[in-house]
Design a protein around this motif. Sequence first.
Motif, PDB file in Angstrom:
ATOM      1  N   ARG A 138      -3.199   3.935  -2.722  1.00 41.92           N
ATOM      2  CA  ARG A 138      -3.416   2.847  -3.665  1.00 41.92           C
ATOM      3  C   ARG A 138      -2.908   1.555  -3.033  1.00 41.92           C
ATOM      4  NH1 ARG A 138       1.799   2.195  -6.106  1.00 41.92           N
ATOM      5  NH2 ARG A 138       2.928   4.163  -6.206  1.00 41.92           N
TER       6      ARG A 138
ATOM      7  N   ASN B  63      -2.048   4.259 -10.231  1.00 40.84           N
ATOM      8  CA  ASN B  63      -3.259   5.052 -10.082  1.00 40.84           C
ATOM      9  C   ASN B  63      -3.741   5.012  -8.647  1.00 40.84           C
ATOM     10  OD1 ASN B  63      -3.611   3.975 -13.153  1.00 40.84           O
ATOM     11  ND2 ASN B  63      -4.390   6.036 -12.800  1.00 40.84           N
ATOM     12  N   PRO B  64      -4.187   6.160  -8.133  1.00 39.71           N
ATOM     13  CA  PRO B  64      -4.757   6.104  -6.781  1.00 39.71           C
ATOM     14  C   PRO B  64      -6.085   5.371  -6.813  1.00 39.71           C
ATOM     15  CG  PRO B  64      -4.959   8.312  -7.715  1.00 39.71           C
ATOM     16  CD  PRO B  64      -4.179   7.509  -8.692  1.00 39.71           C
ATOM     17  N   GLU B  65      -6.455   4.751  -5.688  1.00 37.71           N
ATOM     18  CA  GLU B  65      -7.756   4.104  -5.597  1.00 37.71           C
ATOM     19  C   GLU B  65      -8.762   5.037  -4.966  1.00 37.71           C
ATOM     20  OE1 GLU B  65      -6.641  -0.557  -5.006  1.00 37.71           O
ATOM     21  OE2 GLU B  65      -7.982   0.407  -3.591  1.00 37.71           O
TER      22      GLU B  65
ATOM     23  N   ARG C 181      -6.462  -1.151 -14.045  1.00 43.27           N
ATOM     24  CA  ARG C 181      -5.682  -0.147 -13.336  1.00 43.27           C
ATOM     25  C   ARG C 181      -4.194  -0.362 -13.525  1.00 43.27           C
ATOM     26  NH1 ARG C 181      -7.866  -1.248  -8.479  1.00 43.27           N
ATOM     27  NH2 ARG C 181      -9.890  -0.330  -8.800  1.00 43.27           N
TER      28      ARG C 181
ATOM     29  N   PHE D 241       1.980   8.860  -7.678  1.00 44.32           N
ATOM     30  CA  PHE D 241       0.606   8.581  -8.080  1.00 44.32           C
ATOM     31  C   PHE D 241       0.414   9.137  -9.465  1.00 44.32           C
ATOM     32  CE2 PHE D 241      -1.391   6.879  -4.356  1.00 44.32           C
ATOM     33  CZ  PHE D 241      -0.690   7.398  -3.291  1.00 44.32           C
TER      34      PHE D 241
ATOM     35  N   ARG E 299       0.836  -1.196   0.000  1.00 45.17           N
ATOM     36  CA  ARG E 299       0.000   0.000   0.000  1.00 45.17           C
ATOM     37  C   ARG E 299       0.867   1.240   0.000  1.00 45.17           C
ATOM     38  NH1 ARG E 299      -4.272   1.200   3.971  1.00 45.17           N
ATOM     39  NH2 ARG E 299      -5.038   2.439   2.252  1.00 45.17           N
TER      40      ARG E 299
END
Lengths: 270, 260
Positions: free
Chosen positions: A63, A90-92, A86, A238, A51
């Motif tokens: 992410r 990429n950020p979640e 994804r 990110f 993470r």
Amino acid sequence: MMKKSITALWLCLCCLCPAAVSAENPAAGELRSIFHSGQFYVEYKDDYNVRVIGEAGGARMERTRYGSSLSWVTNLNPIGNLFGGRTPRNPETMYKDGRYYQFIEPDKAFVCPAAEAEGENLDPRMGWSKVKTKLALPLELAPLYWDDPYAAYAKSMTEPQFLESGKVVLGGKNYESDRYSSKLKTFDGRDADYQYELLYLDGQLMLARSFVVSNGREMAVNTLEVKAIGSAWPQDLFRVAKKTKLYAAGRGDMNDLLEEPVQIGILEGI
Amino acid sequence: MKCLLVLLLLGLEILPASFGEAAALDRYRQILLEGRYTIEYHNITPAERVTNRDRVHLFGKTGLAVAQNDYLTNRPRKGMIVSRGEDRYEEVGDEEFAACRLTKGGEDFFFTKYKGKGGYEYFGTKKNQVTANNRNYLAEALEGKSYGDEDMSRIINALLSAGRPQGWAQVAAGTLAGGVTYEDYQGKSEDRTQIIRCYFTGGVLTKIAVAEFGADAAGNLTGHKCIIAVKAFTAAPREEYLSLPAKLADVTKRKEAKAK
């Protein structure tokens, strides 16, 4: 004569048998100032997932890369893009300017104003009320950043107090450990402790462990492997697609029922 | 003989509501505290609507697939809990599908089972494979053990707390038609009314009903009800559930550094 020799003996003993060191590792102070500075990033591994949580300019995003035997394939960017979905940077989820964002594809995100995240008409499967705690630092790092505005602690949990430092040998390496303890009240009214152990190697935080100590038993809860903590973000920490389409969170109206969300804007990077 | 006398007296309301006699639930509390039991129950409460898509699932603009919707009303959930000391197995679902958790040796194994043509099929992280997770000791300390679904967990933890100063208290007991007796327990919440009624037939727990209501911060009345049919509650754990099913392989990578 007697006094002198006793004093001498006592001084000798003090030097030869140091008492439990009651000072935190100096690295803890540096890490605390990084977290409170308003710009930081943390990368850690939690058994199977890696993470990354980052904060900059009042925005926070995170992410997760879920562990699986095929993740090395999709993590190679050109191949990952071929398979769609994804890309790894990429950020979640993100919080920015009073709104929560949940990215469902590299160029599509749902947006919900933070003040409305607990609304009862929101689809519970999107989990808008849980986005805030998803952005918080993991509980194992709480001794370094207890007043994280995104964290939600159990009501009875108190701020971690430093207990002692020591040495821990794990996997053949000698770590310097700092132990902290929070108080807890169990569901049946008893007192228990939640203990944190931060393990440092050469001034770098390597592992963070947590334990529940209750009824005289110490039960291991979690072990995090900290990969990086820093203030300035590395390049491309990110990545957000250039023209990410933003959609309003579904509130049970006709658009939600037909799964045709309303586009409310475009996000041009972060 | 004594049971009959107590029942008669309670039925005739000769005895004041004093609970010097052992409550019928004490036997079950004792079983729970000893940690070796099998509980099977059906949660027969009609589920509340969760989304406005509860009853229909539209795909595209032309399809209507009721069988695929996530939250069907009036579908009873079946739960089973088997416990033998620290080892525990929980299963919630119905005949077609169940979500399962096996706690063994300080680790949790989560898997699902589907009814296929030739028996059950098991999916952990993948079909026929499962990986262990850390046992969630923090959740257990803060909220107590889990007993199947959330309704049953709250009920059992509330009933276990009866007799503790801050816990639930027995407030009534009586007899209904057909030889069914009941015991009522009330929670000590200040702003919400919480009642659990346990029904017994011949001293055997058969049904639990819960009603909970109160005004929320905005003054609106909110509530929750629940009806559980208890199918089995014995002090004999079903050993065959306390190990992973034969088809499911444990593929956990166990690190030497894993804290125990």
